[in-house]
Design an enzyme around this catalytic site. Structure first.
Site, PDB file in Angstrom:
ATOM      1  N   SER A  45       7.261   4.371  -5.707  1.00  0.00           N
ATOM      2  CA  SER A  45       5.667   4.564  -5.901  1.00  0.00           C
ATOM      3  C   SER A  45       5.241   5.828  -6.239  1.00  0.00           C
ATOM      4  O   SER A  45       5.640   6.761  -6.334  1.00  0.00           O
ATOM      5  CB  SER A  45       4.980   3.953  -4.482  1.00  0.00           C
ATOM      6  OG  SER A  45       3.363   4.219  -4.471  1.00  0.00           O
ATOM      7  N   TYR A  84       3.461   5.660   4.666  1.00  0.00           N
ATOM      8  CA  TYR A  84       3.955   4.864   3.119  1.00  0.00           C
ATOM      9  C   TYR A  84       4.296   6.094   2.155  1.00  0.00           C
ATOM     10  O   TYR A  84       5.296   5.861   1.295  1.00  0.00           O
ATOM     11  CB  TYR A  84       2.708   3.970   2.901  1.00  0.00           C
ATOM     12  CG  TYR A  84       2.999   3.415   1.460  1.00  0.00           C
ATOM     13  CD1 TYR A  84       3.885   2.310   1.527  1.00  0.00           C
ATOM     14  CD2 TYR A  84       2.484   3.648   0.205  1.00  0.00           C
ATOM     15  CE1 TYR A  84       4.203   1.531   0.484  1.00  0.00           C
ATOM     16  CE2 TYR A  84       2.685   2.762  -0.796  1.00  0.00           C
ATOM     17  CZ  TYR A  84       3.795   1.939  -0.599  1.00  0.00           C
ATOM     18  OH  TYR A  84       4.047   1.196  -1.965  1.00  0.00           O
TER      19      TYR A  84
END
Length: 280
Positions: free
Chosen positions: A163, A176
């Site tokens: 990501s 995250y």
């Protein structure tokens, strides 16, 4: 589908975790059009079945399997079924992952004021652990199971989904961001570890795409962009969200033995320039 760049995956078995989601579901459909037999793994079997149905309707080959990527026994059971249905996996795409509200703060910055909000100090340990496990173990465990199929076989590779958070951590989502940084690091570790047995390992790092998971964070109930959306777009030089079709070229490049035979250990950003932009 955007099929300007294509590869021949005829006879290849592609196993995708998190395959019921927008991004991995789109990848599954695209690779099926390139001739691959697609095994779609998802905890939500209904979502996986929906993608499989689309692929079959287009004349492709696919089957969905209910799988919990945090339980090795569940992954092993799926592996056995895939062996019976399709044979050994040639390409593994680790797409399972995500965030959890319990691991998200309400504020972007710590304050001297004693505010009645969920700040860093109020984050739930179980939520943080869940996010780390889902992203890291959810990649680690499937790789343990499916990479054994690939050792010593030509044209096998693993593609992880990292990501933009791995490069530049976003506010409010510390677990995250850190977990995806772990995925990028793990991708490089695996690339080295498997280099002598013919398995290439790379990752893509998507920037901002509208998915089922983040839609409510990006748009209000009336469909208007939220303040966070405005901040994201202002920090993205291209000034827009990505389209799922724009992930396909990079995905196909990295799993192609013909086009990427000397590429391993790479984390490729697909982000409209977000990571390159300093804000000034």
């Amino acid at each position: 589908m955007n099929r300007k760049f294509d590869i021949d995956l005829s006879g290849k078995v592609v196993t995708i975790t998190g395959a019921g989601g927008v991004i991995c579901g789109g990848i599954a459909e695209e690779l099926a059009c390139s001739g691959a037999k697609i095994a779609l793994l998802d905890l939500n079997l209904e979502a996986g079945d929906k993608i499989a149905g689309k692929i079959v309707a287009l004349g492709g080959t696919a089957k969905a399997y209910k799988c919990n990527v945090l339980e090795k026994e569940s992954i092993i059971a799926c592996h056995e079924e895939i062996l019976k249905d399709f044979g050994k996996t040639d390409i593994l795409i680790n797409g399972a992952g995500g965030n959890n509200p319990k691991a998200t703060t309400d504020n972007e910055f710590c304050s001297y004021e004693d505010m009645d909000i969920k700040d860093f100090f109020a984050l739930d340990e179980s939520g943080v652990k869940f996010v780390f496990d889902l992203n890291f173990l959810g990649t680690f465990l499937p790789t343990q199971v499916f990479a054994k199929d690939m050792i010593g076989r030509k044209g096998c590779s693993i593609l992880n989904i990292s990501s933009m958070n791995a490069f530049t951590p976003l506010t409010k989502i510390p677990a995250y961001s850190a977990a995806k940084a772990g995925i990028s690091n793990f991708t490089m570790w695996l690339a080295v570890h498997f280099a002598k047995v013919g398995i290439r390992v790379n990752a893509i790092a998507p920037g901002f795409f509208v998915t089922n998971q983040n839609r409510e964070l990006l748009f209000d109930k009336s469909g208007n962009p939220t303040p966070r959306t405005n901040k994201i777009l202002n920090a993205t030089p291209m000034g827009r969200f990505g389209e799922v079709s724009e992930i396909m070229g990079a995905t196909k490049l990295l799993i192609s033995e013909d086009e990427a035979s000397f590429i391993t250990g790479v984390v490729l950003a697909i982000d409209g320039g977000f990571n390159a932009y300093s804000g000034v």
